[in-house]
Design a protein around this motif. Structure first.
Motif, PDB file in Angstrom:
ATOM      1  N   ALA A  66       0.836  -1.200   0.000  1.00 53.32           N
ATOM      2  CA  ALA A  66       0.000   0.000   0.000  1.00 53.32           C
ATOM      3  C   ALA A  66       0.873   1.253   0.000  1.00 53.32           C
ATOM      4  CB  ALA A  66      -0.909  -0.002   1.219  1.00 53.32           C
ATOM      5  N   PRO A  67       0.426   2.324  -0.668  1.00 52.88           N
ATOM      6  CA  PRO A  67       1.195   3.576  -0.658  1.00 52.88           C
ATOM      7  C   PRO A  67       1.337   4.114   0.770  1.00 52.88           C
ATOM      8  CG  PRO A  67      -0.476   3.646  -2.353  1.00 52.88           C
ATOM      9  CD  PRO A  67      -0.739   2.407  -1.543  1.00 52.88           C
ATOM     10  N   TYR A  68       2.490   4.673   1.039  1.00 48.97           N
ATOM     11  CA  TYR A  68       2.775   5.260   2.356  1.00 48.97           C
ATOM     12  C   TYR A  68       2.021   6.582   2.463  1.00 48.97           C
ATOM     13  CZ  TYR A  68       5.641   6.715   6.346  1.00 48.97           C
ATOM     14  OH  TYR A  68       6.075   7.113   7.583  1.00 48.97           O
ATOM     15  N   GLU A  69       1.233   6.735   3.516  1.00 52.44           N
ATOM     16  CA  GLU A  69       0.349   7.896   3.642  1.00 52.44           C
ATOM     17  C   GLU A  69       1.093   9.227   3.666  1.00 52.44           C
ATOM     18  OE1 GLU A  69      -2.009   7.107   7.087  1.00 52.44           O
ATOM     19  OE2 GLU A  69      -2.790   5.256   6.223  1.00 52.44           O
ATOM     20  N   GLU A  70       2.247   9.268   4.297  1.00 55.73           N
ATOM     21  CA  GLU A  70       3.015  10.513   4.398  1.00 55.73           C
ATOM     22  C   GLU A  70       4.005  10.671   3.244  1.00 55.73           C
ATOM     23  OE1 GLU A  70       2.894   8.358   7.152  1.00 55.73           O
ATOM     24  OE2 GLU A  70       1.318   9.470   8.170  1.00 55.73           O
ATOM     25  N   GLY A  71       3.897   9.841   2.221  1.00 61.74           N
ATOM     26  CA  GLY A  71       4.901   9.822   1.160  1.00 61.74           C
ATOM     27  C   GLY A  71       4.679  10.812   0.035  1.00 61.74           C
ATOM     28  N   ASN A  72       3.558  11.468  -0.033  1.00 64.08           N
ATOM     29  CA  ASN A  72       3.135  12.403  -1.090  1.00 64.08           C
ATOM     30  C   ASN A  72       3.610  11.999  -2.485  1.00 64.08           C
ATOM     31  OD1 ASN A  72       5.792  13.558  -1.197  1.00 64.08           O
ATOM     32  ND2 ASN A  72       5.281  14.984   0.422  1.00 64.08           N
ATOM     33  N   ARG A  73       4.348  12.843  -3.187  1.00 65.75           N
ATOM     34  CA  ARG A  73       4.719  12.548  -4.580  1.00 65.75           C
ATOM     35  C   ARG A  73       5.815  11.492  -4.718  1.00 65.75           C
ATOM     36  NH1 ARG A  73       7.664  18.008  -4.544  1.00 65.75           N
ATOM     37  NH2 ARG A  73       9.833  17.350  -4.489  1.00 65.75           N
ATOM     38  N   PHE A  74       6.456  11.123  -3.633  1.00 69.32           N
ATOM     39  CA  PHE A  74       7.532  10.128  -3.689  1.00 69.32           C
ATOM     40  C   PHE A  74       7.009   8.697  -3.536  1.00 69.32           C
ATOM     41  CE2 PHE A  74       9.599  14.001  -2.076  1.00 69.32           C
ATOM     42  CZ  PHE A  74      10.449  14.212  -3.135  1.00 69.32           C
ATOM     43  N   ASN A  75       5.691   8.544  -3.503  1.00 69.37           N
ATOM     44  CA  ASN A  75       5.126   7.215  -3.356  1.00 69.37           C
ATOM     45  C   ASN A  75       5.393   6.345  -4.571  1.00 69.37           C
ATOM     46  OD1 ASN A  75       4.048   6.583  -0.867  1.00 69.37           O
ATOM     47  ND2 ASN A  75       2.224   7.812  -1.202  1.00 69.37           N
ATOM     48  N   HIS A  76       5.172   5.070  -4.401  1.00 66.64           N
ATOM     49  CA  HIS A  76       5.474   4.054  -5.402  1.00 66.64           C
ATOM     50  C   HIS A  76       4.180   3.476  -5.970  1.00 66.64           C
ATOM     51  CE1 HIS A  76       4.855   2.279  -1.468  1.00 66.64           C
ATOM     52  NE2 HIS A  76       4.341   1.264  -2.118  1.00 66.64           N
ATOM     53  N   ASP A  77       4.302   2.749  -7.062  1.00 68.61           N
ATOM     54  CA  ASP A  77       3.177   1.997  -7.615  1.00 68.61           C
ATOM     55  C   ASP A  77       2.964   0.764  -6.727  1.00 68.61           C
ATOM     56  OD1 ASP A  77       1.276   0.818  -9.262  1.00 68.61           O
ATOM     57  OD2 ASP A  77       2.787  -0.081 -10.574  1.00 68.61           O
ATOM     58  N   PRO A  78       1.758   0.537  -6.204  1.00 63.38           N
ATOM     59  CA  PRO A  78       1.538  -0.572  -5.265  1.00 63.38           C
ATOM     60  C   PRO A  78       1.842  -1.958  -5.827  1.00 63.38           C
ATOM     61  CG  PRO A  78      -0.343   0.909  -5.260  1.00 63.38           C
ATOM     62  CD  PRO A  78       0.559   1.356  -6.364  1.00 63.38           C
ATOM     63  N   LEU A  79       1.666  -2.182  -7.121  1.00 61.62           N
ATOM     64  CA  LEU A  79       1.863  -3.514  -7.694  1.00 61.62           C
ATOM     65  C   LEU A  79       3.101  -3.618  -8.576  1.00 61.62           C
ATOM     66  CD1 LEU A  79      -1.794  -4.470  -8.619  1.00 61.62           C
ATOM     67  CD2 LEU A  79      -0.381  -5.462  -6.843  1.00 61.62           C
ATOM     68  N   ARG A  80       4.053  -2.731  -8.403  1.00 58.86           N
ATOM     69  CA  ARG A  80       5.221  -2.756  -9.281  1.00 58.86           C
ATOM     70  C   ARG A  80       6.024  -4.045  -9.095  1.00 58.86           C
ATOM     71  NH1 ARG A  80      10.517  -1.482  -7.999  1.00 58.86           N
ATOM     72  NH2 ARG A  80      10.866  -1.107  -5.798  1.00 58.86           N
ATOM     73  N   THR A  81       6.765  -4.415 -10.130  1.00 67.06           N
ATOM     74  CA  THR A  81       7.621  -5.593 -10.087  1.00 67.06           C
ATOM     75  C   THR A  81       8.859  -5.256  -9.264  1.00 67.06           C
ATOM     76  OG1 THR A  81       6.836  -6.202 -12.271  1.00 67.06           O
ATOM     77  CG2 THR A  81       8.858  -7.235 -11.521  1.00 67.06           C
ATOM     78  N   ARG A  82       9.187  -6.139  -8.312  1.00 70.74           N
ATOM     79  CA  ARG A  82      10.328  -5.888  -7.430  1.00 70.74           C
ATOM     80  C   ARG A  82      11.385  -6.971  -7.612  1.00 70.74           C
ATOM     81  NH1 ARG A  82       5.519  -4.590  -5.280  1.00 70.74           N
ATOM     82  NH2 ARG A  82       5.349  -2.437  -4.572  1.00 70.74           N
ATOM     83  N   LYS A  83      12.637  -6.548  -7.616  1.00 69.37           N
ATOM     84  CA  LYS A  83      13.759  -7.459  -7.826  1.00 69.37           C
ATOM     85  C   LYS A  83      14.089  -8.176  -6.517  1.00 69.37           C
ATOM     86  CE  LYS A  83      18.520  -7.314  -9.460  1.00 69.37           C
ATOM     87  NZ  LYS A  83      19.578  -6.421  -9.926  1.00 69.37           N
ATOM     88  N   LEU A  84      14.364  -9.466  -6.621  1.00 68.39           N
ATOM     89  CA  LEU A  84      14.803 -10.255  -5.470  1.00 68.39           C
ATOM     90  C   LEU A  84      16.311 -10.411  -5.532  1.00 68.39           C
ATOM     91  CD1 LEU A  84      12.075 -13.020  -5.384  1.00 68.39           C
ATOM     92  CD2 LEU A  84      12.253 -10.994  -3.963  1.00 68.39           C
ATOM     93  N   LEU A  85      16.942 -10.369  -4.393  1.00 69.20           N
ATOM     94  CA  LEU A  85      18.400 -10.416  -4.309  1.00 69.20           C
ATOM     95  C   LEU A  85      18.841 -11.818  -3.914  1.00 69.20           C
ATOM     96  CD1 LEU A  85      18.752  -7.052  -2.374  1.00 69.20           C
ATOM     97  CD2 LEU A  85      18.886  -7.415  -4.842  1.00 69.20           C
ATOM     98  N   LEU A  86      19.329 -12.549  -4.908  1.00 70.29           N
ATOM     99  CA  LEU A  86      19.816 -13.912  -4.722  1.00 70.29           C
ATOM    100  C   LEU A  86      21.149 -14.071  -5.427  1.00 70.29           C
ATOM    101  CD1 LEU A  86      16.511 -15.795  -5.546  1.00 70.29           C
ATOM    102  CD2 LEU A  86      17.652 -15.853  -3.353  1.00 70.29           C
ATOM    103  N   LYS A  87      21.904 -15.091  -5.039  1.00 67.48           N
ATOM    104  CA  LYS A  87      23.161 -15.385  -5.722  1.00 67.48           C
ATOM    105  C   LYS A  87      22.873 -16.122  -7.021  1.00 67.48           C
ATOM    106  CE  LYS A  87      25.891 -15.311  -1.620  1.00 67.48           C
ATOM    107  NZ  LYS A  87      26.952 -15.835  -0.839  1.00 67.48           N
ATOM    108  N   ARG A  88      23.797 -16.039  -7.949  1.00 68.28           N
ATOM    109  CA  ARG A  88      23.627 -16.624  -9.277  1.00 68.28           C
ATOM    110  C   ARG A  88      23.308 -18.114  -9.200  1.00 68.28           C
ATOM    111  NH1 ARG A  88      21.647 -15.283 -12.933  1.00 68.28           N
ATOM    112  NH2 ARG A  88      22.718 -13.324 -12.824  1.00 68.28           N
ATOM    113  N   LYS A  89      24.012 -18.863  -8.335  1.00 69.85           N
ATOM    114  CA  LYS A  89      23.773 -20.304  -8.200  1.00 69.85           C
ATOM    115  C   LYS A  89      22.348 -20.579  -7.742  1.00 69.85           C
ATOM    116  CE  LYS A  89      28.071 -22.709  -7.292  1.00 69.85           C
ATOM    117  NZ  LYS A  89      28.870 -23.424  -6.297  1.00 69.85           N
ATOM    118  N   GLN A  90      21.860 -19.756  -6.796  1.00 72.40           N
ATOM    119  CA  GLN A  90      20.504 -19.936  -6.291  1.00 72.40           C
ATOM    120  C   GLN A  90      19.472 -19.675  -7.386  1.00 72.40           C
ATOM    121  OE1 GLN A  90      20.838 -17.094  -3.089  1.00 72.40           O
ATOM    122  NE2 GLN A  90      20.809 -18.741  -1.559  1.00 72.40           N
TER     123      GLN A  90
END
Length: 153
Positions: A66-90
Protein backbone atom coordinates in the motif's frame (compact mmCIF):
# COMPACT_ATOMS: atom_id res chain seq x y z
CA UNK A 1 18.94 -18.74 13.50
CA UNK A 2 16.61 -20.86 11.29
CA UNK A 3 15.32 -19.44 8.04
CA UNK A 4 12.16 -17.44 8.36
CA UNK A 5 12.83 -16.13 11.87
CA UNK A 6 12.44 -12.46 12.53
CA UNK A 7 9.54 -10.05 12.78
CA UNK A 8 6.91 -11.33 10.34
CA UNK A 9 5.24 -8.46 8.50
CA UNK A 10 3.18 -10.33 5.88
CA UNK A 11 2.36 -13.97 5.33
CA UNK A 12 0.76 -15.93 2.50
CA UNK A 13 -1.55 -18.22 4.49
CA UNK A 14 -3.35 -19.55 1.43
CA UNK A 15 -0.11 -20.92 -0.05
CA UNK A 16 -0.02 -23.97 2.22
CA UNK A 17 -3.64 -24.71 1.29
CA UNK A 18 -3.17 -24.38 -2.48
CA UNK A 19 0.37 -25.76 -2.80
CA UNK A 20 2.67 -28.43 -1.45
CA UNK A 21 5.82 -26.56 -0.39
CA UNK A 22 8.86 -28.69 -1.22
CA UNK A 23 11.74 -26.30 -0.56
CA UNK A 24 12.18 -22.82 0.89
CA UNK A 25 14.83 -20.19 0.29
CA UNK A 26 15.47 -16.78 1.83
CA UNK A 27 15.87 -13.82 -0.53
CA UNK A 28 16.50 -10.14 -0.05
CA UNK A 29 14.17 -7.71 -1.79
CA UNK A 30 15.00 -4.41 -3.47
CA UNK A 31 12.65 -1.71 -2.15
CA UNK A 32 12.21 2.04 -2.40
CA UNK A 33 12.12 4.31 0.66
CA UNK A 34 8.36 4.63 1.01
CA UNK A 35 7.88 0.90 0.36
CA UNK A 36 9.90 -0.21 3.37
CA UNK A 37 8.08 2.30 5.56
CA UNK A 38 4.76 0.93 4.39
CA UNK A 39 5.90 -2.68 4.92
CA UNK A 40 7.08 -1.92 8.46
CA UNK A 41 3.62 -0.50 9.08
CA UNK A 42 2.17 -3.87 8.00
CA UNK A 43 0.64 -2.80 4.67
CA UNK A 44 1.90 -5.61 2.44
CA UNK A 45 -0.10 -8.41 0.82
CA UNK A 46 1.40 -11.58 -0.69
CA UNK A 47 -1.86 -13.32 -1.64
CA UNK A 48 -1.64 -13.48 -5.46
CA UNK A 49 2.08 -12.91 -5.84
CA UNK A 50 4.61 -15.16 -7.54
CA UNK A 51 8.29 -15.07 -8.46
CA UNK A 52 9.84 -15.62 -11.86
CA UNK A 53 13.25 -15.40 -13.54
CA UNK A 54 13.51 -12.73 -16.23
CA UNK A 55 16.80 -11.95 -18.02
CA UNK A 56 18.91 -13.81 -15.43
CA UNK A 57 17.35 -11.91 -12.51
CA UNK A 58 14.61 -13.00 -10.11
CA UNK A 59 11.55 -10.76 -9.75
CA UNK A 60 8.38 -10.91 -7.68
CA UNK A 61 5.11 -9.99 -9.40
CA UNK A 62 1.71 -8.89 -8.03
CA UNK A 63 2.97 -8.21 -4.50
CA UNK A 64 0.81 -5.38 -3.19
CA UNK A 65 2.41 -2.78 -0.93
CA UNK A 66 0.00 0.00 0.00
CA UNK A 67 1.19 3.58 -0.66
CA UNK A 68 2.78 5.26 2.36
CA UNK A 69 0.35 7.90 3.64
CA UNK A 70 3.01 10.51 4.40
CA UNK A 71 4.90 9.82 1.16
CA UNK A 72 3.14 12.40 -1.09
CA UNK A 73 4.72 12.55 -4.58
CA UNK A 74 7.53 10.13 -3.69
CA UNK A 75 5.13 7.21 -3.36
CA UNK A 76 5.47 4.05 -5.40
CA UNK A 77 3.18 2.00 -7.61
CA UNK A 78 1.54 -0.57 -5.27
CA UNK A 79 1.86 -3.51 -7.69
CA UNK A 80 5.22 -2.76 -9.28
CA UNK A 81 7.62 -5.59 -10.09
CA UNK A 82 10.33 -5.89 -7.43
CA UNK A 83 13.76 -7.46 -7.83
CA UNK A 84 14.80 -10.26 -5.47
CA UNK A 85 18.40 -10.42 -4.31
CA UNK A 86 19.82 -13.91 -4.72
CA UNK A 87 23.16 -15.39 -5.72
CA UNK A 88 23.63 -16.62 -9.28
CA UNK A 89 23.77 -20.30 -8.20
CA UNK A 90 20.50 -19.94 -6.29
CA UNK A 91 18.77 -18.28 -9.25
CA UNK A 92 19.98 -20.97 -11.66
CA UNK A 93 18.89 -23.76 -9.31
CA UNK A 94 15.43 -22.28 -8.74
CA UNK A 95 15.01 -21.54 -12.44
CA UNK A 96 15.77 -25.15 -13.34
CA UNK A 97 13.45 -26.56 -10.68
CA UNK A 98 10.60 -24.17 -11.45
CA UNK A 99 10.65 -25.10 -15.16
CA UNK A 100 9.34 -28.56 -14.29
CA UNK A 101 5.65 -29.00 -14.95
CA UNK A 102 3.44 -28.02 -12.04
CA UNK A 103 6.08 -26.12 -10.03
CA UNK A 104 5.95 -22.44 -9.09
CA UNK A 105 7.92 -20.02 -6.93
CA UNK A 106 5.55 -18.61 -4.31
CA UNK A 107 6.37 -15.92 -1.70
CA UNK A 108 5.46 -17.36 1.69
CA UNK A 109 6.52 -14.71 4.17
CA UNK A 110 7.87 -11.16 4.36
CA UNK A 111 9.89 -10.32 7.47
CA UNK A 112 12.64 -8.15 8.94
CA UNK A 113 15.92 -9.87 9.79
CA UNK A 114 18.91 -7.93 11.11
CA UNK A 115 17.32 -4.68 9.91
CA UNK A 116 16.78 -5.88 6.33
CA UNK A 117 13.54 -6.89 4.66
CA UNK A 118 13.65 -10.54 3.56
CA UNK A 119 11.25 -12.79 1.70
CA UNK A 120 10.83 -16.52 2.20
CA UNK A 121 10.24 -18.12 -1.21
CA UNK A 122 8.82 -21.59 -1.57
CA UNK A 123 9.25 -23.99 -4.45
CA UNK A 124 5.70 -25.27 -4.63
CA UNK A 125 3.69 -27.80 -6.54
CA UNK A 126 -0.03 -27.15 -7.00
CA UNK A 127 -2.44 -29.37 -5.09
CA UNK A 128 -5.40 -31.04 -6.73
CA UNK A 129 -8.87 -30.63 -5.19
CA UNK A 130 -8.80 -34.10 -3.64
CA UNK A 131 -5.44 -33.30 -1.99
CA UNK A 132 -6.94 -30.17 -0.47
CA UNK A 133 -9.92 -32.14 0.88
CA UNK A 134 -7.59 -34.77 2.33
CA UNK A 135 -5.52 -32.08 4.07
CA UNK A 136 -8.65 -30.47 5.52
CA UNK A 137 -9.94 -33.85 6.79
CA UNK A 138 -6.60 -34.60 8.49
CA UNK A 139 -6.53 -31.15 10.08
CA UNK A 140 -10.11 -31.54 11.34
CA UNK A 141 -9.36 -35.02 12.76
CA UNK A 142 -6.31 -33.67 14.61
CA UNK A 143 -8.39 -30.81 16.00
CA UNK A 144 -11.05 -33.27 17.23
CA UNK A 145 -8.40 -35.46 18.92
CA UNK A 146 -6.84 -32.46 20.63
CA UNK A 147 -10.29 -31.32 21.79
CA UNK A 148 -11.07 -34.79 23.17
CA UNK A 149 -7.71 -35.05 24.96
CA UNK A 150 -8.14 -31.60 26.46
CA UNK A 151 -11.51 -32.61 27.93
CA UNK A 152 -10.04 -35.70 29.65
CA UNK A 153 -7.42 -33.84 31.65
Amino acid sequence: MPKGDGKTLAQNRKASHDYTIEETIEAGIELKGTEIKSIRRGSANLRDSYARVYQDEMYVYNMHIAPYEEGNRFNHDPLRTRKLLLKRKQIDKLFGESREKGYALIPLKLYIKNGYCKMLLGLAKGKKDYDKRHTLKAKEAKREMDRAMKGKY
